[in-house]
Design a protein around this motif. Sequence first.
Motif, PDB file in Angstrom:
ATOM      1  N   ARG A 153       0.839  -1.203   0.000  1.00 57.59           N
ATOM      2  CA  ARG A 153       0.000   0.000   0.000  1.00 57.59           C
ATOM      3  C   ARG A 153       0.872   1.251   0.000  1.00 57.59           C
ATOM      4  O   ARG A 153       0.604   2.218  -0.707  1.00 57.59           O
ATOM      5  N   ARG A 154       1.944   1.253   0.795  1.00 59.09           N
ATOM      6  CA  ARG A 154       2.865   2.399   0.819  1.00 59.09           C
ATOM      7  C   ARG A 154       3.473   2.639  -0.554  1.00 59.09           C
ATOM      8  O   ARG A 154       3.633   3.776  -0.986  1.00 59.09           O
ATOM      9  N   GLN A 155       3.821   1.549  -1.237  1.00 62.01           N
ATOM     10  CA  GLN A 155       4.384   1.668  -2.581  1.00 62.01           C
ATOM     11  C   GLN A 155       3.362   2.277  -3.539  1.00 62.01           C
ATOM     12  O   GLN A 155       3.691   3.113  -4.372  1.00 62.01           O
ATOM     13  N   GLN A 156       2.103   1.849  -3.400  1.00 65.99           N
ATOM     14  CA  GLN A 156       1.041   2.367  -4.259  1.00 65.99           C
ATOM     15  C   GLN A 156       0.825   3.860  -4.010  1.00 65.99           C
ATOM     16  O   GLN A 156       0.702   4.644  -4.961  1.00 65.99           O
ATOM     17  N   VAL A 157       0.778   4.254  -2.743  1.00 65.42           N
ATOM     18  CA  VAL A 157       0.592   5.668  -2.395  1.00 65.42           C
ATOM     19  C   VAL A 157       1.758   6.493  -2.931  1.00 65.42           C
ATOM     20  O   VAL A 157       1.564   7.569  -3.507  1.00 65.42           O
ATOM     21  N   TYR A 158       2.974   5.962  -2.764  1.00 68.50           N
ATOM     22  CA  TYR A 158       4.147   6.663  -3.293  1.00 68.50           C
ATOM     23  C   TYR A 158       4.003   6.890  -4.791  1.00 68.50           C
ATOM     24  O   TYR A 158       4.200   8.001  -5.289  1.00 68.50           O
ATOM     25  N   ALA A 159       3.632   5.841  -5.513  1.00 70.28           N
ATOM     26  CA  ALA A 159       3.510   5.949  -6.972  1.00 70.28           C
ATOM     27  C   ALA A 159       2.455   6.984  -7.353  1.00 70.28           C
ATOM     28  O   ALA A 159       2.677   7.811  -8.244  1.00 70.28           O
ATOM     29  N   GLU A 160       1.318   6.956  -6.668  1.00 68.05           N
ATOM     30  CA  GLU A 160       0.239   7.894  -6.984  1.00 68.05           C
ATOM     31  C   GLU A 160       0.637   9.339  -6.707  1.00 68.05           C
ATOM     32  O   GLU A 160       0.335  10.238  -7.491  1.00 68.05           O
ATOM     33  N   GLN A 161       1.314   9.557  -5.585  1.00 63.82           N
ATOM     34  CA  GLN A 161       1.655  10.923  -5.191  1.00 63.82           C
ATOM     35  C   GLN A 161       2.879  11.460  -5.907  1.00 63.82           C
ATOM     36  O   GLN A 161       3.007  12.662  -6.113  1.00 63.82           O
ATOM     37  N   THR A 162       3.780  10.580  -6.273  1.00 68.81           N
ATOM     38  CA  THR A 162       5.068  11.030  -6.809  1.00 68.81           C
ATOM     39  C   THR A 162       5.077  11.163  -8.324  1.00 68.81           C
ATOM     40  O   THR A 162       5.823  11.979  -8.865  1.00 68.81           O
ATOM     41  N   GLU A 163       4.266  10.390  -9.016  1.00 65.12           N
ATOM     42  CA  GLU A 163       4.275  10.428 -10.480  1.00 65.12           C
ATOM     43  C   GLU A 163       4.115  11.846 -11.035  1.00 65.12           C
ATOM     44  O   GLU A 163       4.853  12.240 -11.946  1.00 65.12           O
ATOM     45  N   PRO A 164       3.196  12.670 -10.493  1.00 65.04           N
ATOM     46  CA  PRO A 164       3.078  14.035 -11.011  1.00 65.04           C
ATOM     47  C   PRO A 164       4.352  14.865 -10.801  1.00 65.04           C
ATOM     48  O   PRO A 164       4.707  15.672 -11.649  1.00 65.04           O
ATOM     49  N   LEU A 165       5.056  14.649  -9.688  1.00 62.11           N
ATOM     50  CA  LEU A 165       6.292  15.385  -9.436  1.00 62.11           C
ATOM     51  C   LEU A 165       7.375  14.968 -10.424  1.00 62.11           C
ATOM     52  O   LEU A 165       8.113  15.804 -10.957  1.00 62.11           O
ATOM     53  N   ILE A 166       7.463  13.665 -10.669  1.00 61.99           N
ATOM     54  CA  ILE A 166       8.443  13.151 -11.623  1.00 61.99           C
ATOM     55  C   ILE A 166       8.191  13.766 -12.995  1.00 61.99           C
ATOM     56  O   ILE A 166       9.129  14.180 -13.687  1.00 61.99           O
TER      57      ILE A 166
END
Length: 195
Positions: A149-162
């Motif tokens: 779940r932490r990995q999923q949240v990271y991906a969702e939140q970080t993709e726009p920054l990347i």
Amino acid sequence: MKGSSADATHPDGPPGAGKGTQAKVIATHFHIPAISTGDIFRANVAGKTPLGVEAQRYMDAGEYVPDQVTNAMVRDRLNLQDAEGGFLLDGYPRTLAQVQELDSMLDDLDSSLDAVVVLTAELDELVQRLLQRAHVEGRADDTEEVIRRRQQVYAEQTEPLIAVYRERGLLVEVDGMGEIDAVTHRIFDSLEQPA
């Protein structure tokens, strides 16, 4: 790193990719402070600064510390003398609003980012790495489900920054899997390539 008077690199990557470890190595190599939001929080709370007291109030209530408090702590830290010659951010920014705030801070400091390093890793390998770390450190609450779940949240939140930093031409993606020294060499090789 291009040798400007205020180099600033931001390493990122999913939980377990080794960004904290690499941040320290990179900072030592370039003789700049590694500025971790976790360390900033702990220092402000331990020092009972006004921002630390405010952050503690949220944490005690089990709530997220608002961006405005986090931003203020980062701004204060970037204004310390040891960051004048450059710095490396670890764990900030985490949201698009924080990207905008960091842009404002850098403008105020007459500085800019040289690179944004993102450590990439294969999900299943990361999960196994974090499960092993949880076992070694006795973190019974770090189950596979929680870690995924932490990995999923990271991906969702970080993709726009990347995407933002890729568009700005600052993104440096590095394979974060393997031995620490091998990852470090890949990071340095990527940073030293001409833009």
